[in-house]
Design an enzyme around this catalytic site. Structure first.
Site, PDB file in Angstrom:
ATOM      1  N   ASP A  53       0.812  -1.221   0.000  1.00  0.00           N
ATOM      2  CA  ASP A  53       0.000   0.000   0.000  1.00  0.00           C
ATOM      3  C   ASP A  53       0.847   1.275   0.000  1.00  0.00           C
ATOM      4  O   ASP A  53       0.407   2.320   0.475  1.00  0.00           O
ATOM      5  CB  ASP A  53      -0.963   0.025   1.197  1.00  0.00           C
ATOM      6  N   ALA A  54       2.043   1.167  -0.525  1.00  0.00           N
ATOM      7  CA  ALA A  54       2.942   2.317  -0.520  1.00  0.00           C
ATOM      8  C   ALA A  54       3.374   2.741  -1.921  1.00  0.00           C
ATOM      9  O   ALA A  54       4.244   3.592  -2.078  1.00  0.00           O
ATOM     10  CB  ALA A  54       4.166   2.021   0.346  1.00  0.00           C
TER      11      ALA A  54
END
Lengths: 289, 289, 289, 289
Positions: D233-234
């Site tokens: 999620d980065a």
């Protein structure tokens, strides 16, 4: 808010504002063993009208469901000149879907229906075209093509209304249905026909609103869901939303961005209608929740 | 909603959810001659907690203002294990404004104060700098520069708290005040210190959130107003809002766009606090209205 | 985007779309030693019009500032039938502020002015009332009360225009100035008078838009900033924004929420005007940036 | 903006910022007979990087399509240390759709695909479940159930990748696919795997973000579409959007409201990816258009 309760009643009220309304209603519920799950109340101070939506658990309620309306009328409503409706959470409203050729709202509502997001029955789809028939057939929904021309409108609408009656339809959703309904049809379903209009009403009523929006150079476009009344695009607004545009957006871009708005706004209106969150008064809505 | 009533009481309640709460409260008001103006109620179903805000006209209310709290405690609250506060519409809360060097939230709140938008008294402004003194003087507000360093923090905060006590301050607004308050200060004003943080919390707590937002490449920035607790930027959120950004926005642009967000979000939080719309429970807020 | 450059030129162009426009303009800059800092280009395909905003560093630019316009006209513009303007980042435009009694937009713009957010000079404030005089005096801005009645409008506007001329005013901002300007005034400042209207135009033009919005039961209110043209509230829109409302919002609530919208929308329009981001064509705007 | 051109080229560039970039690129196009349809340019001033997207009509362009890349490399790119990609408007990218059991994003993308809104080919759908097979079959899309467990992940992913290779897949869309991809998979499709995460990143990464949002008491929820990188999620954010919530919204309500956000945000990201509007640099995106 989440309002799923297997066995609850929903009471919608409006009446002239006066002292003792909240206590009268809550007492009726409480004294008869009901537990209030949700209570929303609103006073229109300009017009001095009181609105209420109250939902209570029927588990230990003393009055049988089919007598609640009568009891409430006698014990409370008649004293305060109330208009009221009672609904039960267990009932699934029956909805008819009207569509023409534009598929986005139609697909979107059916996907929500299929996935169980909307607690509704959709027994019948009506269209003036055949384009959407395969989707209806796949889902096992009755599909009727009823072509409308200038000359046959009233008799074709007669067929539509017979169809709705046969299917015990509670309310109608116009998912970009490109026909203007006649007064006779509209009067038969007061506050029970939901339309989606592809503009931020009252701006750009009528045909080709994205073209008008482009022409006027607005920086934001919108969509509006409303109950249909006999005045075109002037019925009580249930929901609106908007999306930013710029000089870079052509009419075609507005149409594309607008599709997403229309889907969302219509779906929210239907959801609120189904959850009995909407009260209409003086051509405006109170939307609780 | 508009809630200006010259002579009304506002009751805020939370307690374990149970049957008969609404009726008990409304009966207390109604039987004693009060007319309910607004009633908002909420049940947190996950935690089974009941929240209520009810406002009623005191014109014909039988219980004198200074006894309402006692009567309500005895007759209602004690039976249901209620936490409650009573406020009167006639009372103007007294607010202290803390500021450093950034003027936008400060100017904005004072313009709202001057124009009568906020029904509040602002008797004192506290700052670690002298920059805002002229504005305070123009408005006839007491201005105190109290410089804070690593070494003198607790004793300087002591002075601040004496000042607040002297001015009978009800609540404190940190309008981009760049100091972290100590535990002793925070504990003295529970749920009565409102801060504005320049990010969409919980994203980017702490220092330089716009730099972090730029670094992470977010497409939307935000601002958050919350009650201050001893954990930094982790208190109950009162209000948030956001603004779209793009690759074209430098950190400096985000700062500029963020200023408008911060102003609006802080002002809304203060407005809701003043209107007694906010209830805090379990580090979250219920914001009625 | 951030566009502060101590020594740059900004060129705004529109012309019939055709081949070679971008290359012609960039070549003019590059061959003469300019370094392009920003380039925005847009083609309105429906009307086949080309728009461009290009900003370049003048540090090593061969043509002196006061000759750029002439050279560009000769070497480029004349070949392509271009309309163009040239601005220099070092110049601070001179703005006149018109106000009546409502202070929010007025205060907001002045706070931005004071804090250096707006790179502009405000030498003069004009009002038909005396209410804002103290603020003007505090900031050392010339304040003129020029009362307008039905009978003296043209002669009073004559005074206003002389005042603007005396102060070398570049553009006028109507910060909720409650008078309708005459054609003679408007024609004297084409695309240089910025108004804020408190509705989402084209919905609710004219007087009392919040009352109309309430009456119509809209779920979203808006504000619109536009250049003033002789048709009321029908000029090219620079910026719009909206805020959600509900049945709980009275007209008074809409007015309150609308104030924040008006402030923000007007400030953004002024900011874009100042940064030379706005091009007007066919009663619509291209807003680069 | 509308960018449908039957026969155009799109060039995406990033390189160290320096003088003469715009002129070099536009000259290359113009001198060889191309007509520029769209040109977007951006300079990241903090990092001094230049980005450009330019689209031109190939009708009268002198260089054959399959040599443009070579010519551009030789004549322009090599001089300025440019990274570039060339795409042609006629090519339809080939997309693989990964899904688990949640249908909303899946249905939404397929409805857009069916209606022609997305100019893409979807030859294959991959899932760890069988739920969506009927939808795929109805549309004639190859459907592969490839179950993933802790123990068989790498070998099952091997099968997935062979499948993608066999179908000449250009990029992968994870439409709420509930598995975390391994490094080997991610590395094989750099900036070509689009995920939708159901929070406003960087707030609430990882599992159960709506529960966390509820717990934290935020007033706004969001959804984020990003390219998948090996850090969970980065990856670089392509698009985000948000929706207002209140204390009245349970986790279940957030999930419901979030579904609409996720659909819209993912669809916009896919649309921008397909239109070659997205450039990635330093884990952030430039999204033109």
């Amino acid at each position: 808010m989440s309002r799923k309760h297997d066995n609850s009643a929903i009471l919608l009220i409006h009446c002239p504002d006066q002292k003792g309304l909240v206590i009268a209603v809550t007492e009726f519920i409480f004294k008869n063993g009901g537990n209030i799950l949700h209570l929303d109340q609103h006073v229109d101070e300009q017009q001095s009208v009181f609105f209420m939506r109250v939902q209570w658990d029927l588990e230990t309620f003393a009055i049988p469901n089919d007598r609640i309306s009568e009891y409430f009328e006698t014990l409370v409503a008649s004293r305060f000149d109330m208009h009221f409706q009672i609904h039960f959470s267990g009932e699934k409203p029956r909805m008819a879907l009207f569509v023409s050729k534009l598929p986005h709202c139609f697909y979107d509502l059916l996907a929500r229906y299929e996935s169980g997001e909307l607690e509704v029955e959709i027994p019948v789809i009506v269209s003036n075209h055949d384009d959407m028939r395969p989707v209806a057939e796949r889902l096992g929904i009755d599909y009727h093509r009823i072509e409308i021309t200038k000359d046959n409108k009233l008799e074709q609408e007669q067929k539509q209304m017979e169809l709705l009656a046969r299917h015990n339809i509670d309310f109608v959703v116009l998912a970009r249905y490109m026909q203007i309904l006649s007064e006779q049809f509209i009067d038969a379903y007061p506050q029970r026909i939901i339309n989606i209009h592809h503009s931020f009403l009252p701006a750009f009523p009528g045909a080709r609103p994205y073209h008008s929006a482009y022409q006027r150079g607005v920086k934001i476009i919108g969509a509006t869901s409303h109950y249909v009344t006999t005045e075109l695009d002037a019925g009580p607004i249930i929901e609106q939303d908007v999306s930013r545009v710029s000089h870079e957006d052509s009419v075609e871009d507005m149409v594309r961005k607008g599709r997403d708005l229309e889907k969302i706004v219509l779906a929210r209106a239907v959801w609120n209608h189904l959850h009995r969150n909407v009260l209409v008064y003086d051509n405006r809505t109170v939307v609780f929740g």
